[in-house]
Design a protein around this motif. Structure first.
Motif, PDB file in Angstrom:
ATOM      1  N   THR A  52       0.831  -1.201   0.000  1.00 42.43           N
ATOM      2  CA  THR A  52       0.000   0.000   0.000  1.00 42.43           C
ATOM      3  C   THR A  52       0.867   1.253   0.000  1.00 42.43           C
ATOM      4  N   LEU A  91      -0.841   3.888  -2.678  1.00 40.09           N
ATOM      5  CA  LEU A  91      -1.038   5.282  -2.273  1.00 40.09           C
ATOM      6  C   LEU A  91      -0.400   6.264  -3.246  1.00 40.09           C
ATOM      7  N   HIS A 107      -2.571   8.986  -5.408  1.00 42.62           N
ATOM      8  CA  HIS A 107      -2.232  10.413  -5.354  1.00 42.62           C
ATOM      9  C   HIS A 107      -1.955  10.951  -6.751  1.00 42.62           C
ATOM     10  N   GLN A 129      -6.644  12.695  -2.610  1.00 45.20           N
ATOM     11  CA  GLN A 129      -6.028  13.416  -1.510  1.00 45.20           C
ATOM     12  C   GLN A 129      -5.886  12.452  -0.348  1.00 45.20           C
ATOM     13  N   ILE A 130      -4.735  12.457   0.288  1.00 40.48           N
ATOM     14  CA  ILE A 130      -4.448  11.523   1.376  1.00 40.48           C
ATOM     15  C   ILE A 130      -4.262  12.331   2.653  1.00 40.48           C
ATOM     16  N   THR A 133      -3.539  12.281   6.922  1.00 36.75           N
ATOM     17  CA  THR A 133      -2.985  11.490   8.019  1.00 36.75           C
ATOM     18  C   THR A 133      -3.424  12.109   9.337  1.00 36.75           C
TER      19      THR A 133
END
Length: 77
Positions: free
Chosen positions: A3, A8, A12, A17-18, A20
């Motif tokens: 991942t 990921l 992106h 949009q990631i 955290t």
């Protein structure tokens, strides 16, 4: 194929949009797609009273593990 190293970065690169240090509280369907309410754990400040902040998305992928995803879905019913 992990991942972190494959999925990921690819998501992106295709516009995802990631976020955290975010706890998803619930998701709900809207006319525009989905509203995802969250709590931000990156700040040491206490959350303000009232409705939690949210982001809007056309698509949402829940990937919080077996128990985490189920918990979010149950809170969202």
């Amino acid at each position: 194929n992990t991942t972190l190293m494959n999925y990921l970065p690819d998501a992106h690169a295709h516009g995802a949009q990631i976020f955290t240090q975010i706890e998803v509280l619930h998701v709900r369907r809207t006319e525009q797609g989905w509203a995802v309410a969250y709590r931000d754990h990156s700040s040491r400040h206490e959350a303000m009273a009232g409705d939690p902040p949210f982001v809007l998305a056309e698509r949402v992928i829940l990937a919080a593990g077996t128990l985490g995803s189920t918990e979010i879905l149950l809170r969202s019913r």
